[in-house]
Design a protein around this motif. Structure first.
Motif, PDB file in Angstrom:
ATOM      1  N   LEU A  23       0.755  -1.190   0.103  1.00 63.08           N
ATOM      2  CA  LEU A  23       0.094   0.011   0.169  1.00 63.08           C
ATOM      3  C   LEU A  23       0.619   1.164   0.011  1.00 63.08           C
ATOM      4  N   TYR A  24       1.762   1.037   0.743  1.00 61.22           N
ATOM      5  CA  TYR A  24       2.625   2.592   1.082  1.00 61.22           C
ATOM      6  C   TYR A  24       3.798   2.855   0.254  1.00 61.22           C
ATOM      7  N   PHE A  70      -2.438  11.458  -6.266  1.00 63.83           N
ATOM      8  CA  PHE A  70      -3.566  10.370  -6.081  1.00 63.83           C
ATOM      9  C   PHE A  70      -4.266  10.399  -7.393  1.00 63.83           C
ATOM     10  N   HIS A  74      -4.571   7.104 -10.210  1.00 61.43           N
ATOM     11  CA  HIS A  74      -5.758   6.702 -10.814  1.00 61.43           C
ATOM     12  C   HIS A  74      -5.926   7.050 -12.452  1.00 61.43           C
ATOM     13  N   ASN A  97      -4.885  -3.230  -9.129  1.00 62.27           N
ATOM     14  CA  ASN A  97      -5.498  -3.308  -7.528  1.00 62.27           C
ATOM     15  C   ASN A  97      -4.874  -2.339  -6.680  1.00 62.27           C
ATOM     16  N   ILE A  98      -3.373  -2.457  -6.623  1.00 62.93           N
ATOM     17  CA  ILE A  98      -2.433  -1.933  -5.874  1.00 62.93           C
ATOM     18  C   ILE A  98      -2.386  -0.542  -6.158  1.00 62.93           C
ATOM     19  N   ILE A 100      -5.467   1.298  -7.248  1.00 64.00           N
ATOM     20  CA  ILE A 100      -6.387   1.618  -7.046  1.00 64.00           C
ATOM     21  C   ILE A 100      -6.213   1.900  -5.589  1.00 64.00           C
ATOM     22  N   LEU A 101      -5.799   1.088  -4.705  1.00 66.80           N
ATOM     23  CA  LEU A 101      -5.865   1.120  -3.167  1.00 66.80           C
ATOM     24  C   LEU A 101      -5.061   2.141  -2.784  1.00 66.80           C
ATOM     25  N   ASP A 104      -6.214   5.619  -3.377  1.00 68.92           N
ATOM     26  CA  ASP A 104      -7.224   5.705  -2.349  1.00 68.92           C
ATOM     27  C   ASP A 104      -6.719   6.237  -0.872  1.00 68.92           C
ATOM     28  N   VAL A 105      -5.565   5.360  -0.547  1.00 67.63           N
ATOM     29  CA  VAL A 105      -4.818   5.878   0.880  1.00 67.63           C
ATOM     30  C   VAL A 105      -4.162   7.421   0.557  1.00 67.63           C
ATOM     31  N   SER A 108      -6.777  10.320   1.075  1.00 69.21           N
ATOM     32  CA  SER A 108      -7.059  10.275   2.378  1.00 69.21           C
ATOM     33  C   SER A 108      -5.951  10.704   3.405  1.00 69.21           C
ATOM     34  N   MET A 109      -4.658  10.509   2.782  1.00 78.23           N
ATOM     35  CA  MET A 109      -3.382  11.176   3.559  1.00 78.23           C
ATOM     36  C   MET A 109      -3.296  12.395   3.366  1.00 78.23           C
TER      37      MET A 109
ATOM     38  N   CYS B 139      -8.321   1.180   4.194  1.00 77.53           N
ATOM     39  CA  CYS B 139      -7.280   0.915   2.917  1.00 77.53           C
ATOM     40  C   CYS B 139      -6.242  -0.248   3.421  1.00 77.53           C
ATOM     41  N   GLN B 143      -5.807  -3.981   1.863  1.00 73.63           N
ATOM     42  CA  GLN B 143      -4.568  -4.204   1.459  1.00 73.63           C
ATOM     43  C   GLN B 143      -3.970  -5.662   2.139  1.00 73.63           C
TER      44      GLN B 143
END
Lengths: 322, 322
Positions: A23-24, A70, A74, A97-98, A100-101, A104-105, A108-109, B139, B143
């Motif tokens: 994710l990060y 972000f 996308h 998938n990674i 997209i996610l 997303d994060v 929010s960050m 999220c 993940q």
């Protein structure tokens, strides 16, 4: 320390969360790539002009850069874009998938970063509302952009509305955010927002032109990308409008067929653009937005030297060569 | 009017933006599908217990339901899920790009909805920080869930951490948000948050069990979906832990092969689960979380009747049959 240097310093010292890695890692990957960093610089500039503490402005500045990144993550999935800033895009390096996610994060960050700004609760809420409105409008712009790919007739008015949403509102949001943080008057905030809109429209039209007319050496990336992707840019829509029947058929043919050699297609389209003076007409429109932007500068309560800073910025961004 | 009725009323009267249609039609489609609406009910309940005005609580309540639905839109792309609540998923009805973008806009609309809550700026910022923290953690949970699909060894501890992030933090966030809005003490806010975490963990373990042991008639959807998708659920991880070598090989085989008849596979896995008493062990764990949740209820300053409401809620959600 120039504003850019200290901004880089700030980006480099953002707390890098690491788990879950899938994710990060993409978030840290895209945020450390640099890029032009125009958006955070606009926040800092506006904050400074209206007298806010630069250090406080770093938070919303970073937030907008994160929001921008972000959208890039996308958008690159949607456009199947393999390369960005000379490097593999997130979805290509990892997977959709990674992408997209992690997008997303990152969104929010970005909001979380904005909420860290040291200021009064009222100022924070005002900045938050603008940030969210901007996020929503950028999605609307991207949706219109996607729609236009398959929409047969796109008017110039529809196109301008699309780039207003997709590009201009974020530049405008950045400038107004700096002004909000500095407690500028409502009138100054609005003038700066409109300045950002006109600046953003000019900025995007320059982008459209550079795709065809940039000097490959200074541009730093391949030209003709929009033509290959059949993007209905401003010069293209202008050409369609001004074309005779033969030119119109040719253009529509090139913009729907995959069978041509890249170079041949690019040259054929450019020849039509040239014959119809699309470059000059687009430049005329850019200058119009520049004049509107200058008027917005006049509406502010800034002093002459400060106004000149904004005018120089507008000029620089509308006459850029990369 | 029961809280649910007025909540539906509120959802039905949300301003429905329509343009661009490809962006907002999916948003309106998923938001009007109903579903259990557990999250907004938790916000309303907590707000009411601590004395906030219900009408004000509708804003954060709706915001959390929108946030939840945003995660569903994106999760369904990642999971290739064709059906949700008996209807086509957004990505299936439209396409992946539209699902990415309408999910993105819904996430921002959720935050925008939260920011409309009539309350003090300080309260609004406190709720916003929690909302964004929740969005980020969800999220992270998703993940980990994706990672676990290909990760060979998943410990029960890792699994619990995943469902805490993916499911429990949002229920906890809803409850705490209601408490924040009602100006509950920090101690009450924290107790309610922990109550939500334990409730959420129990809730998800019940979900895991229902996939195998639900009564098809009352359940309303096909059972065995997790087994078909090779999801490493709590009963599965428990089974792996308790299995002898033969059972372990069988389980791992079924959870990596696509060649079996659905029914045959389901029955074979269920037989192993039964032999290892996975249902009973999972129920034991659910009861443990229920007891923790009861303890959290005791930590609040609520009166006995109010505490009983929370206990009944926890009981209802941990003993549900659909």
């Amino acid at each position: 320390m120039t504003p850019e240097t200290s901004l880089d310093h700030f980006f480099n010292h953002l707390a890098q969360t690491t788990e879950p890695q899938n994710l990060y890692a993409p978030v840290n990957y895209i945020m450390s790539q640099g890029g032009k960093r125009i958006r955070p610089q606009l926040v800092l500039l506006a904050a400074e002009l209206f007298g806010a503490t630069t250090e406080n402005a770093f938070f919303p500045a970073t937030a907008y850069e994160m929001l921008h990144n972000f959208t890039l993550i996308h958008d690159d999935i949607m456009d199947n874009a393999p390369i960005r800033r000379g490097k593999e895009t997130v979805y290509k390096k990892w997977n959709s998938n990674i992408a997209i996610l992690s997008g997303d994060v990152l969104a929010s960050m970005a909001m979380q970063q904005l909420l860290k700004t040291p200021c009064t609760p009222e100022t924070l809420i005002s900045m938050s509302n603008l940030f969210i409105q901007t996020s929503i409008e950028v999605c609307e712009g991207q949706q219109y952009d996607l729609d236009f790919e398959t929409q047969e007739e796109v008017t110039i008015e529809e196109y301008i509305n699309m780039i207003r949403l997709k590009t201009a509102v974020m530049l405008a949001g950045c400038l107004k955010t700096g002004a909000i943080l500095a407690n500028a008057s409502q009138k100054d905030q609005n003038a700066l927002y409109q300045f950002g809109i006109n600046l953003g429209l000019a900025f995007q039209l320059v982008d459209d032109l550079l795709d065809v007319y940039a000097d490959t050496e200074t541009f730093g990336k391949e030209i003709g990308g929009d033509i290959q992707a059949h993007k209905k840019t401003y010069p293209y829509l202008l050409a369609l409008q001004k074309a005779n029947n033969v030119q119109k058929t040719q253009l529509q043919h090139y913009f729907s067929s995959e069978q041509y050699d890249k170079k041949e297609k690019f040259n054929a389209v450019k020849t039509i653009f040239d014959a119809l003076r699309c470059k000059e007409e687009t430049e005329k429109r850019i200058d119009e937005y520049l004049i509107y932007a200058y008027k917005n500068v006049e509406e502010t309560s800034l002093n002459n030297e400060q106004k000149e800073t904004l005018r120089q910025l507008a000029l620089k961004l509308s006459k850029r060569s990369k």
